[in-house]
Design an enzyme around this catalytic site. Structure first.
Site, PDB file in Angstrom:
ATOM      1  N   GLY A   5       9.435  -4.077  -8.267  1.00 57.60           N
ATOM      2  CA  GLY A   5      10.205  -2.900  -8.657  1.00 57.60           C
ATOM      3  C   GLY A   5      11.708  -3.145  -8.639  1.00 57.60           C
ATOM      4  O   GLY A   5      12.224  -3.806  -7.739  1.00 57.60           O
ATOM      5  N   GLU A  25       3.895   6.613  -7.565  1.00 55.54           N
ATOM      6  CA  GLU A  25       4.088   6.433  -9.012  1.00 55.54           C
ATOM      7  C   GLU A  25       4.844   5.138  -9.341  1.00 55.54           C
ATOM      8  O   GLU A  25       4.640   4.529 -10.380  1.00 55.54           O
ATOM      9  CB  GLU A  25       4.840   7.637  -9.606  1.00 55.54           C
ATOM     10  CG  GLU A  25       3.991   8.901  -9.712  1.00 55.54           C
ATOM     11  CD  GLU A  25       2.758   8.699 -10.586  1.00 55.54           C
ATOM     12  OE1 GLU A  25       2.843   7.983 -11.599  1.00 55.54           O
ATOM     13  OE2 GLU A  25       1.699   9.258 -10.219  1.00 55.54           O
ATOM     14  N   GLY A  26       5.760   4.731  -8.447  1.00 62.49           N
ATOM     15  CA  GLY A  26       6.509   3.491  -8.662  1.00 62.49           C
ATOM     16  C   GLY A  26       5.571   2.299  -8.762  1.00 62.49           C
ATOM     17  O   GLY A  26       5.627   1.511  -9.714  1.00 62.49           O
ATOM     18  N   HIS A  27       4.669   2.181  -7.776  1.00 66.67           N
ATOM     19  CA  HIS A  27       3.702   1.078  -7.803  1.00 66.67           C
ATOM     20  C   HIS A  27       2.817   1.144  -9.046  1.00 66.67           C
ATOM     21  O   HIS A  27       2.507   0.132  -9.673  1.00 66.67           O
ATOM     22  CB  HIS A  27       2.777   1.142  -6.587  1.00 66.67           C
ATOM     23  CG  HIS A  27       3.489   1.007  -5.272  1.00 66.67           C
ATOM     24  ND1 HIS A  27       3.618   2.049  -4.391  1.00 66.67           N
ATOM     25  CD2 HIS A  27       4.094  -0.051  -4.690  1.00 66.67           C
ATOM     26  CE1 HIS A  27       4.270   1.638  -3.326  1.00 66.67           C
ATOM     27  NE2 HIS A  27       4.579   0.375  -3.467  1.00 66.67           N
ATOM     28  N   LEU A  36       0.581   3.654  -1.962  1.00 66.55           N
ATOM     29  CA  LEU A  36       0.984   3.574  -3.370  1.00 66.55           C
ATOM     30  C   LEU A  36       1.487   4.911  -3.901  1.00 66.55           C
ATOM     31  O   LEU A  36       0.971   5.972  -3.562  1.00 66.55           O
ATOM     32  CB  LEU A  36      -0.208   3.095  -4.212  1.00 66.55           C
ATOM     33  CG  LEU A  36      -0.787   1.738  -3.803  1.00 66.55           C
ATOM     34  CD1 LEU A  36      -1.940   1.345  -4.729  1.00 66.55           C
ATOM     35  CD2 LEU A  36       0.271   0.649  -3.787  1.00 66.55           C
ATOM     36  N   GLN A  62      15.696  -7.627  -3.336  1.00 64.42           N
ATOM     37  CA  GLN A  62      14.427  -8.348  -3.207  1.00 64.42           C
ATOM     38  C   GLN A  62      14.066  -9.050  -4.511  1.00 64.42           C
ATOM     39  O   GLN A  62      13.670 -10.229  -4.513  1.00 64.42           O
ATOM     40  CB  GLN A  62      13.326  -7.356  -2.814  1.00 64.42           C
ATOM     41  CG  GLN A  62      11.917  -7.903  -2.933  1.00 64.42           C
ATOM     42  CD  GLN A  62      10.884  -6.896  -2.460  1.00 64.42           C
ATOM     43  OE1 GLN A  62      10.759  -6.643  -1.280  1.00 64.42           O
ATOM     44  NE2 GLN A  62      10.157  -6.312  -3.394  1.00 64.42           N
ATOM     45  N   VAL A 110      11.133   4.504 -10.675  1.00 59.81           N
ATOM     46  CA  VAL A 110      10.451   5.757 -11.011  1.00 59.81           C
ATOM     47  C   VAL A 110      10.991   6.838 -10.067  1.00 59.81           C
ATOM     48  O   VAL A 110      11.170   6.586  -8.879  1.00 59.81           O
ATOM     49  CB  VAL A 110       8.928   5.604 -10.848  1.00 59.81           C
ATOM     50  CG1 VAL A 110       8.220   6.939 -11.068  1.00 59.81           C
ATOM     51  CG2 VAL A 110       8.395   4.545 -11.811  1.00 59.81           C
ATOM     52  N   SER A 132       9.216   6.372  -3.124  1.00 61.18           N
ATOM     53  CA  SER A 132       9.185   5.375  -2.048  1.00 61.18           C
ATOM     54  C   SER A 132       8.135   5.802  -1.040  1.00 61.18           C
ATOM     55  O   SER A 132       7.961   7.005  -0.784  1.00 61.18           O
ATOM     56  CB  SER A 132      10.548   5.299  -1.354  1.00 61.18           C
ATOM     57  OG  SER A 132      10.415   4.647  -0.109  1.00 61.18           O
ATOM     58  N   GLY A 177       0.827  -1.200   0.000  1.00 60.16           N
ATOM     59  CA  GLY A 177       0.000   0.000   0.000  1.00 60.16           C
ATOM     60  C   GLY A 177       0.861   1.248   0.000  1.00 60.16           C
ATOM     61  O   GLY A 177       2.019   1.210  -0.414  1.00 60.16           O
TER      62      GLY A 177
END
Lengths: 285, 285
Positions: free
Chosen positions: A148, A36-38, A34, A154, A177, A186, A32
């Site tokens: 990402g 722009e990356g997500h 959220l 990860q 992003v 982040s 959650g």
């Protein structure tokens, strides 16, 4: 409005039904908050899959006892609106009680790859990530899952888990992003005060300086790391945790970047830990 | 003759194809050296599934460094004939090279349940079992998998893994199959010399003595364990490893069997370790 599923069995039934009908399923696992990356990961998933599940779950098992599990930003309503407006198909938001029932005791561990970089300061972190991702994979059974590139270690750990445990899932990476000033998006950027936020651009600047060195045919990890450290030291509030150059495959340190490498950094601003990285493609990349 | 598949991707394709057609898939994981116990598991699987895969794989990861991995009996041809004559549909016999490629590093661990009974003397054993079973589950994707009640702790550990990791698989238990004199069938019975084999019936006799006590309304674990030990001591070659009474759910020792329990024993004859167990159903069961 997009449907929000909290029940594990219901989520499984919906996905199993889609799969039986030949629909290609994509999964974007998130905690959650959220940004722009997500949202770019959702776009990646929509390119590969017909039915995109976005999971929103702040996974307690991947936080250390001193970490920010309690204060981690949560706003399900806002997140659901964002997922909806970005055309994913369903939100999976299970409760802790369902994900980790009483007596829960099974963990998935990737023993290699997790001793360097973030694994050093967050020893149980990746065990928590691989465990919850294995659970999400078993519930949703996606054909493709998107993570990402910002969390490079990860990504590498999850790819290894999928390969080792023979999971039949394609793992895609979404590019980092950045804000207009270069700071990687982040959920933890919210923790920064004004001064910290201003100085936090130093992470990006340090990576750009490294890329410039490599473009000038400098391939020695020592020289590149030295330059990165020097740039980071220009920000008075920045406290370096690590600056490392590693192989993609095994996340082990390498001395020369000629054949490509990952340059990854972790820097603290006050209580906030930021990470960033760049792929050095080698030979002037 | 039944088909023997050694390639992981081919096995996956065959099963995925069956699943898409609505065929119910059963899996019987074995390490080969098949005996009546395994064959009864195949019968159990055939009752629940339309397409039964028998995996034959001596999993190196579940053997300790001092254990019998090297000498473990292997006879694939004989095993395949037996599987064929018992009407299973395909044998999956992968190689070590395929199952644990170079750089392999992912393990599934059930942290609870494995500290008692066999887990005490074989610390990495169950980690090896859960890891290979997770891999087999991901390759075959069975609707139902059948394990022997003889390995009661293994059964309990696998059930916990399936529940914790949200695997959509029914785990069935096949009852213990015994020789005419009561010795539980086991691939390791082959290791026994004539004298050891004769005395090995003491395991069954000790469990029968325990059942008789419970039928006489003795519910104290201490008294029951005392009786079992006494019977086992009658066999001069028997060396007790453990005699324990535990809960099914968490494999923890309990003092009273009124609400049901598992009585499990491990006994050495020379170099050979035998296990056996009985479910005490409580209140005169």
């Amino acid at each position: 409005m997009i449907e929000v599923i909290s029940d594990i069995n219901e989520m499984r039934r919906i996905c199993e039904d889609k799969r039986q009908k030949g629909v290609k399923i994509g999964l974007v696992p998130t905690m959650g908050a959220l940004h722009e990356g997500h949202l770019s990961l959702i776009k990646c998933a929509l390119k590969k899959a017909d039915f995109v599940v976005v999971s929103i779950y702040v996974n307690p098992v991947q936080f250390g006892p001193e970490e920010d599990f309690e204060k981690y930003p949560r706003d399900l309503e806002r997140d659901v609106r964002l997922v909806d407006s970005h055309c994913a198909h369903v939100v999976f938001a299970p409760s802790d009680r369902l994900m980790y029932h009483e007596g829960y005791s099974t963990y998935v561990t990737v023993e290699d790859l997790t001793a360097s970089l973030c694994g050093r300061s967050r020893p149980a972190h990746f065990r928590g990530v691989t465990t919850v991702v294995a659970k999400l994979f078993n519930i949703v059974r996606p054909h493709v899952a998107v993570f990402g590139q910002k969390d490079a270690q990860q990504l590498s750990v999850i790819r290894r888990m999928v390969k080792d445990l023979n999971m039949d899932i394609e793992i895609d990476a979404g590019p980092i992003v950045r804000e207009s000033d270069g700071l990687a998006t982040s959920s933890r950027n919210k923790y920064l005060n004004k001064e910290e936020r201003e100085q936090a651009t130093v992470l990006y600047r340090s990576l750009e300086a490294a890329k410039k060195l490599v473009n000038d045919d400098i391939t020695s990890s020592g020289q590149i790391i030295g330059k990165v450290r020097k740039v980071l030291e220009e920000a008075p509030l920045a406290k370096m945790e690590y600056v490392e150059i590693v192989n993609f495959d095994d996340m082990r340190q390498i001395d020369d970047v000629s054949n490509g490498a990952l340059l990854a950094i972790a820097v603290w601003f006050g209580e906030t830990r930021l990470i960033d990285n760049v792929i050095i493609s080698g030979h002037g990349g």
